[in-house]
Design an enzyme around this catalytic site. Sequence first.
Site, short mmCIF file in Angstrom:
data_model
loop_
_atom_site.label_atom_id
_atom_site.label_comp_id
_atom_site.label_asym_id
_atom_site.label_seq_id
_atom_site.Cartn_x
_atom_site.Cartn_y
_atom_site.Cartn_z
N ALA A 159 0.81 -1.22 0.00
CA ALA A 159 0.00 0.00 0.00
C ALA A 159 0.84 1.27 0.00
O ALA A 159 0.38 2.32 -0.44
CB ALA A 159 -0.93 -0.01 1.22
N ALA A 160 2.08 1.17 0.48
CA ALA A 160 2.93 2.37 0.53
C ALA A 160 3.76 2.53 -0.74
O ALA A 160 4.52 3.49 -0.86
CB ALA A 160 3.87 2.29 1.73
N GLY A 217 0.54 1.29 -5.32
CA GLY A 217 -0.44 1.57 -4.26
C GLY A 217 -0.92 3.01 -4.31
O GLY A 217 -2.12 3.29 -4.21
N ASN A 219 5.34 -9.03 -9.37
CA ASN A 219 6.01 -9.90 -10.36
C ASN A 219 6.90 -10.97 -9.73
O ASN A 219 7.45 -10.75 -8.66
CB ASN A 219 6.85 -9.02 -11.30
CG ASN A 219 6.00 -8.44 -12.41
OD1 ASN A 219 5.16 -9.14 -12.98
ND2 ASN A 219 6.21 -7.17 -12.71
N ASP A 246 -0.82 -5.80 -20.38
CA ASP A 246 -0.41 -6.24 -21.72
C ASP A 246 -1.56 -6.06 -22.70
O ASP A 246 -1.37 -5.62 -23.84
CB ASP A 246 0.01 -7.71 -21.68
CG ASP A 246 1.05 -7.98 -20.62
OD1 ASP A 246 2.19 -7.52 -20.78
OD2 ASP A 246 0.72 -8.61 -19.60
N HIS A 276 2.82 -13.03 -18.11
CA HIS A 276 3.13 -11.59 -18.11
C HIS A 276 4.65 -11.44 -18.16
O HIS A 276 5.30 -11.28 -17.14
CB HIS A 276 2.54 -10.91 -16.86
CG HIS A 276 2.95 -9.47 -16.74
ND1 HIS A 276 2.62 -8.52 -17.69
CD2 HIS A 276 3.68 -8.82 -15.81
CE1 HIS A 276 3.14 -7.35 -17.33
NE2 HIS A 276 3.78 -7.51 -16.19
N1 LIG Z 1 1.56 -7.47 -13.35
C1 LIG Z 1 1.88 -6.30 -13.88
O1 LIG Z 1 1.41 -5.96 -14.98
C2 LIG Z 1 2.79 -5.34 -13.16
C3 LIG Z 1 3.43 -5.71 -11.99
N2 LIG Z 1 4.27 -4.86 -11.34
C4 LIG Z 1 4.91 -5.33 -10.08
O2 LIG Z 1 4.20 -4.81 -8.95
C5 LIG Z 1 5.07 -4.84 -7.82
C6 LIG Z 1 5.01 -3.53 -7.05
O3 LIG Z 1 5.51 -2.49 -7.83
P1 LIG Z 1 5.69 -1.01 -7.23
O4 LIG Z 1 4.48 -0.56 -6.52
O5 LIG Z 1 6.23 -0.20 -8.35
O6 LIG Z 1 6.89 -1.27 -6.18
P2 LIG Z 1 7.32 -0.39 -4.93
O7 LIG Z 1 8.66 -0.85 -4.51
O8 LIG Z 1 7.08 1.07 -5.19
O9 LIG Z 1 6.26 -0.82 -3.81
C7 LIG Z 1 6.20 -2.11 -3.32
C8 LIG Z 1 5.62 -2.02 -1.92
O10 LIG Z 1 5.40 -3.36 -1.47
C9 LIG Z 1 5.83 -3.44 -0.15
N3 LIG Z 1 6.11 -4.83 0.18
C10 LIG Z 1 7.23 -5.55 -0.07
N4 LIG Z 1 7.11 -6.77 0.44
C11 LIG Z 1 5.90 -6.85 1.02
C12 LIG Z 1 5.19 -7.87 1.71
N5 LIG Z 1 5.75 -9.04 1.94
N6 LIG Z 1 3.95 -7.59 2.15
C13 LIG Z 1 3.40 -6.38 1.95
N7 LIG Z 1 4.02 -5.37 1.32
C14 LIG Z 1 5.25 -5.61 0.85
C15 LIG Z 1 7.04 -2.50 -0.06
O11 LIG Z 1 7.31 -2.11 1.28
C16 LIG Z 1 6.54 -1.34 -0.92
O12 LIG Z 1 5.81 -0.39 -0.15
C17 LIG Z 1 6.47 -5.19 -8.38
O13 LIG Z 1 6.71 -6.58 -8.19
C18 LIG Z 1 6.33 -4.88 -9.85
O14 LIG Z 1 7.25 -5.61 -10.64
C19 LIG Z 1 4.49 -3.60 -11.80
C20 LIG Z 1 3.88 -3.17 -12.96
C21 LIG Z 1 3.00 -4.02 -13.73
O1 LIG Z 2 8.15 -4.48 -16.41
C1 LIG Z 2 8.09 -4.49 -15.18
O2 LIG Z 2 8.95 -4.93 -14.43
C2 LIG Z 2 6.82 -3.97 -14.56
C3 LIG Z 2 5.74 -4.64 -15.29
O3 LIG Z 2 5.41 -5.78 -15.04
C4 LIG Z 2 5.24 -3.98 -16.50
O4 LIG Z 2 5.40 -2.76 -16.67
O5 LIG Z 2 4.65 -4.68 -17.31
#
Ligand SMILES: NC(=O)C1=CN([C@@H]2O[C@H](COP(=O)(O)OP(=O)(O)OC[C@H]3O[C@@H](n4cnc5c(N)ncnc54)[C@H](O)[C@@H]3O)[C@@H](O)[C@H]2O)C=CC1
Ligand SMILES: O=C([O-])CC(=O)C(=O)O
Length: 326
Positions: free
Chosen positions: A12-13, A17, A131, A159, A187
Amino acid sequence: MKAPVRVAVTGAAGQIGYALLFRIASGEMLGKDQPVILQLLDLPQAQAAVKGVMMELEDCAFPLLAGMVASDDPNVAFKDADYAILVGARPRSKGMERKDLLEANGAIFTVQGKALNDHASRNVKVLVVGNPANTNAYIAMKSAPDLPAKNFTAMLRLDHNRALSQLAAKTGKAVADIENMAVWGNHSPTMYADYRFATIGGESVKQMINDDVWNSDVFLPTVGKRGAAIIEARGLSSAASAANAAIDHIHDWALGTNGKWVTMGIPSDGSYGIPEGVMFGFPVTCANGEYTIVQGLEIDEFSRGRINVTLNELEEERAGVAHLLG
Ligand SMILES: NC(=O)C1=CN([C@@H]2O[C@H](COP(=O)(O)OP(=O)(O)OC[C@H]3O[C@@H](n4cnc5c(N)ncnc54)[C@H](O)[C@@H]3O)[C@@H](O)[C@H]2O)C=CC1
Ligand SMILES: O=C([O-])CC(=O)C(=O)O
């Protein structure tokens, strides 16, 4: 007024989020008549930042925001959750593939799958964004044996939306007019964005474009490597577009697509020769809170080749996390 539903969001942070929570609270995800209670999970060291986000949510005075809970304990955050959006995980940086995150992130989803199993609503709808999303969703599903497997999904919608946007640009038509787009598989850069069935105003997009080289040499790599291109340009991975795709995914699953195809990563039921249980992107339609795989599509030789590549990658990822699943 409807009774509030509980929406758990992990990470959430984080960046996603921050782009996601305000839109959920404003009613964009579940409808302008659906109050929500947000249950926010993040790590202990991120709790101060979560508090700050909650202060901003309060300051929006959203009429539909019926309550908020913050916790670093998944057993608290998932209590009675009707929806769970699992974002919290490490993002990749330049030069990494998403599957390089499996070691760092996979274990998160055993713990959270079990907490969902023990505490969430029996009808909880789970979307995994963190991911590598498909394999993490698979881990969560396998860690929650008392919940229906079909309640676990992975995000392929980004995608799907990227593909729509590329097709709109290529054809000069409006995104909203494109029907019957499909994305198959993982993905990851191996996903197969398939516009063979797509239409605009009833006309075939494939015939409109009529360029197989553009498909294989421009379109597929552009969509497949878009995440890396965003990281290269922004220095950070996609956040607002990822949050937007999460909103679209849950919105359509909960409220229906009126026959329109969307892409969801779901546990295969064996359709199209994808082994049962593999968390795979399929074209689906949604109605009454359930998704249904679009059936009867012809899989030609090129498509079968692409589908096999992305399936093989998912099976390798699954083998790589077998030790987490005992
Ligand atoms: N499926 C998709 O299409 C996409 C997936 N992602 C993925 O989403 C994820 C999050 O990305 P962002 O928000 O940019 O990262 P970020 O690093 O800004 O935020 C991740 C947050 O998750 C928290 N976190 C880490 N481990 C945790 C746990 N065990 N329990 C609860 N919270 C936890 C961190 O403290 C942080 O606040 C990444 O794995 C990224 O690769 C990102 C873009 C697209
Ligand atoms: O590419 C990454 O790592 C984040 C993500 O999943 C996307 O933007 O599709």
